[in-house]
Design an enzyme around this catalytic site. Structure first.
Site, PDB file in Angstrom:
ATOM      1  N   GLU A  14       0.861  -1.254   0.130  1.00  0.00           N
ATOM      2  CA  GLU A  14      -0.085   0.014  -0.147  1.00  0.00           C
ATOM      3  C   GLU A  14       0.854   1.236  -0.087  1.00  0.00           C
ATOM      4  O   GLU A  14       2.140   1.116   0.229  1.00  0.00           O
ATOM      5  CB  GLU A  14      -0.916  -0.119   1.084  1.00  0.00           C
ATOM      6  CG  GLU A  14      -0.228  -0.125   2.384  1.00  0.00           C
ATOM      7  CD  GLU A  14       0.090   1.460   2.767  1.00  0.00           C
ATOM      8  OE1 GLU A  14      -0.526   2.338   2.530  1.00  0.00           O
ATOM      9  OE2 GLU A  14       0.974   1.507   3.622  1.00  0.00           O
ATOM     10  N   LYS A  15      -0.019   2.358  -0.314  1.00  0.00           N
ATOM     11  CA  LYS A  15       1.064   3.721  -0.511  1.00  0.00           C
ATOM     12  C   LYS A  15       0.200   4.886  -0.105  1.00  0.00           C
ATOM     13  O   LYS A  15       0.608   5.920  -0.135  1.00  0.00           O
ATOM     14  CB  LYS A  15       1.355   3.668  -2.029  1.00  0.00           C
ATOM     15  CG  LYS A  15      -0.060   4.075  -2.813  1.00  0.00           C
ATOM     16  CD  LYS A  15       0.273   3.628  -4.297  1.00  0.00           C
ATOM     17  CE  LYS A  15      -1.159   3.629  -5.066  1.00  0.00           C
ATOM     18  NZ  LYS A  15      -0.932   2.525  -6.003  1.00  0.00           N
ATOM     19  N   HIS A  16      -0.598   4.469   1.227  1.00  0.00           N
ATOM     20  CA  HIS A  16      -1.332   5.744   1.460  1.00  0.00           C
ATOM     21  C   HIS A  16      -1.144   5.830   3.250  1.00  0.00           C
ATOM     22  O   HIS A  16      -1.248   6.978   3.458  1.00  0.00           O
ATOM     23  CB  HIS A  16      -2.843   5.236   1.443  1.00  0.00           C
ATOM     24  CG  HIS A  16      -3.579   5.562   0.179  1.00  0.00           C
ATOM     25  ND1 HIS A  16      -3.782   4.373  -0.722  1.00  0.00           N
ATOM     26  CD2 HIS A  16      -3.967   6.490  -0.508  1.00  0.00           C
ATOM     27  CE1 HIS A  16      -4.066   4.870  -2.002  1.00  0.00           C
ATOM     28  NE2 HIS A  16      -4.329   6.240  -1.754  1.00  0.00           N
ATOM     29  N   HIS A  44       2.618   7.544  -4.311  1.00  0.00           N
ATOM     30  CA  HIS A  44       1.289   7.688  -4.343  1.00  0.00           C
ATOM     31  C   HIS A  44       1.211   8.590  -5.886  1.00  0.00           C
ATOM     32  O   HIS A  44       1.938   9.421  -6.038  1.00  0.00           O
ATOM     33  CB  HIS A  44       0.472   8.130  -3.358  1.00  0.00           C
ATOM     34  CG  HIS A  44      -0.938   8.475  -3.439  1.00  0.00           C
ATOM     35  ND1 HIS A  44      -1.351   9.469  -4.030  1.00  0.00           N
ATOM     36  CD2 HIS A  44      -1.902   7.389  -3.077  1.00  0.00           C
ATOM     37  CE1 HIS A  44      -2.917   9.384  -4.269  1.00  0.00           C
ATOM     38  NE2 HIS A  44      -3.109   8.138  -3.611  1.00  0.00           N
ATOM     39  N   HIS A  50      -6.113  12.075  -9.167  1.00  0.00           N
ATOM     40  CA  HIS A  50      -5.809  11.322  -7.773  1.00  0.00           C
ATOM     41  C   HIS A  50      -4.482  11.899  -7.277  1.00  0.00           C
ATOM     42  O   HIS A  50      -3.287  11.590  -7.757  1.00  0.00           O
ATOM     43  CB  HIS A  50      -5.584   9.859  -8.519  1.00  0.00           C
ATOM     44  CG  HIS A  50      -5.514   8.896  -7.605  1.00  0.00           C
ATOM     45  ND1 HIS A  50      -4.762   7.837  -7.840  1.00  0.00           N
ATOM     46  CD2 HIS A  50      -5.625   8.804  -6.268  1.00  0.00           C
ATOM     47  CE1 HIS A  50      -4.663   6.914  -6.652  1.00  0.00           C
ATOM     48  NE2 HIS A  50      -5.082   7.427  -5.758  1.00  0.00           N
ATOM     49  N   CYS A 103      -6.769  11.090   0.559  1.00  0.00           N
ATOM     50  CA  CYS A 103      -6.623  10.955  -0.731  1.00  0.00           C
ATOM     51  C   CYS A 103      -7.845  11.087  -1.385  1.00  0.00           C
ATOM     52  O   CYS A 103      -9.138  10.722  -0.863  1.00  0.00           O
ATOM     53  CB  CYS A 103      -6.338   9.497  -1.060  1.00  0.00           C
ATOM     54  SG  CYS A 103      -6.265   8.866  -2.918  1.00  0.00           S
ATOM     55  N   HIS A 106      -9.321   7.515  -2.419  1.00  0.00           N
ATOM     56  CA  HIS A 106      -9.264   6.031  -1.315  1.00  0.00           C
ATOM     57  C   HIS A 106      -9.432   6.719   0.115  1.00  0.00           C
ATOM     58  O   HIS A 106      -9.275   5.766   0.649  1.00  0.00           O
ATOM     59  CB  HIS A 106      -7.811   5.504  -1.462  1.00  0.00           C
ATOM     60  CG  HIS A 106      -7.531   5.143  -2.858  1.00  0.00           C
ATOM     61  ND1 HIS A 106      -6.617   5.681  -3.810  1.00  0.00           N
ATOM     62  CD2 HIS A 106      -8.303   3.991  -3.790  1.00  0.00           C
ATOM     63  CE1 HIS A 106      -6.690   4.957  -4.952  1.00  0.00           C
ATOM     64  NE2 HIS A 106      -7.484   3.998  -4.896  1.00  0.00           N
TER      65      HIS A 106
HETATM   66 FE   LIG Z   1      -4.970   7.063  -3.670  1.00  0.00          FE
END
Ligand SMILES: [Fe+2]
Length: 119
Positions: A14-16, A44, A50, A103, A106
């Site tokens: 993941e990258k959040h 991200h 986005h 985000c 997300h």
């Molecule tokens: Fe995102």
């Protein structure tokens, strides 16, 4: 009553989740540096469609009646501003630093780090 879902998946893909960097120990009421970064290992996307909209930081002070304390809000513009912020703060006693990031696709993500204060 829970009004929203905060995600904090820290798996490798993941990258959040906001990554928090603080000293392992700080002195009471002495300034120290905090860095919060989204997408430390896997960047991200940073596009108008986005991107990371904002990063907020709170502090939950040990033994304080009203928590958490708002420390900082960083309103980020897409494309040019990277989702990495560094600032200086101070605390009188132990507590927990909480970082939230949003985000635009997300949603809301969080992470926290213990701040250890010693003389
Ligand atoms: Fe995102």
């Amino acid at each position: 009553m829970k009004t929203y879902e905060v995600q904090n998946d820290t798996s490798k893909t993941e990258k959040h989740t906001p990554y928090i960097e603080i000293p392992s120990e700080v002195k009471p009421n002495e300034p120290f540096q905090v860095t919060v970064q989204v997408g430390k290992d896997i960047p991200h996307p940073n596009l108008v469609e986005h991107h990371i909209k904002w990063i907020q930081v709170f502090f939950e002070e040990e033994g304080r009646a009203f928590n958490p304390i708002h420390i900082a809000t960083f309103d980020l513009g897409p494309t040019y501003a990277e989702p990495k912020v560094t600032f200086t703060m101070k605390v009188p006693k132990n507590g927990k630093l909480i970082a939230l990031e949003y985000c635009n696709i997300h949603g809301l993500w969080e992470n926290s780090a213990d701040v250890k204060v010693s003389e």
